[in-house]
Design a protein around this motif. Structure first.
Motif: not given
Length: 276
Positions: A159-167, A169-172, A224-231, A255-260
């Motif tokens: 869970s710790i590693g996953f959180v660092n990947n999905v959010f 930097q601003k959200s973190l 815009a900063e999604d590291r898992l799904t590319t543009k 996760l933009p529905n939670l981040e903004d």
């Protein structure tokens, strides 16, 4: 996550070999019904900000996918196809003829496969931070490595590693409630269900060829900063679905529905206004 209990009710329904848990924000004579499908390895609670934002004329339903949240696992042989067919049976059981389906990440995979199976069930699609491509070999191997890590180190480390990947930097740095929600969602799943879902993601079919057959309005959203799904992956959806609109939300990750939530909700409600 705290929510308006007078507005949103927790429900449960039996379908096939499982019991599905869902959140319902009801409406009298609804103009639309929006069904929200969460990503991996989360649950329905990630959609509470969207349920609370819906107009009084819109019914909202957020479901727990088989083996996630409070939905039971049943036979435990998971696949995106199984998840999609569960969803279609769920809709028939609730006697909802047409819905707007909103899925993020894995929820988007489920949405695309459900539409492929039964397109007449949907009035619109919102596809957030997802794509139509099957995993290539490198992605498969990465999922297999994640399985080994979960089995060796447990879900807390995962869970710790996953959180660092999905959010982003601003959200973190600024959105601790969203981080806590996602961590708790992951830890509520069993290790076996996490591993079974990772295998399901690795084995999913490619739905790209069916994109051109999607005849309903579709909104493609990406942080815009999604590291898992590319543009480039989002562009495949936006360029191949005939009636697709693409929106990128700045300073958000996967996760933009939670981040903004405010911006996401505006885009969601404006999209619903487009649908007849």
């Amino acid at each position: 996550m705290e929510y308006n209990k007078s507005l949103i009710k927790r429900k449960r329904i039996r379908i096939g070999d499982i019991s599905i848990s869902y959140l319902l924000k009801d409406a009298d004579l609804p103009a639309h019904t929006v069904v929200f499908v969460h990503g991996f390895p989360f649950n329905k609670n990630m959609w509470i900000p969207q349920l609370e934002s819906l107009p009084s004329t819109v019914r909202g339903i957020a479901v727990d996918v088989r083996g996630h949240g409070n939905s039971t696992a049943g036979h435990s042989f998971f696949s995106i196809d199984v998840f999609a067919k569960d969803l279609l049976v769920f809709l028939r059981k609730l006697a909802i003829p047409k819905v707007v389906l909103c899925g993020v990440s894995m929820g988007g995979y489920i949405a695309l496969r459900a539409h492929e199976i039964q397109p007449e069930a949907f009035a619109g699609l919102l596809l957030s931070d997802t794509n139509s491509l099957a995993d290539d070999n490198a992605a498969k191997l990465k999922r297999f490595d994640s399985i080994q890590s979960v089995l060796k180190n447990g879900k807390r480390a995962f869970s710790i590693g996953f959180v660092n990947n999905v959010f982003s930097q601003k959200s973190l740095g600024e959105n601790q409630p969203a981080i806590d929600l996602i961590k708790s969602s992951i830890r509520r799943n069993t290790e076996s269900n996490i591993c079974a879902t990772l295998l399901a993601l690795a084995a999913r079919t490619d739905t790209t060829d069916s994109l051109k057959t999607i005849a309903v309005p579709t909104l493609v959203i990406r942080g815009a900063e999604d590291r898992l799904t590319t543009k480039a992956q989002s562009d495949i959806l936006a360029s191949n679905i005939p009636d697709a609109t693409y929106v990128e939300i700045p300073e958000c990750g996967h996760l933009p529905n939670l981040e903004d939530a405010t911006r996401f909700n505006v885009e969601l409600i404006e999209f619903l206004d487009r649908i007849q």
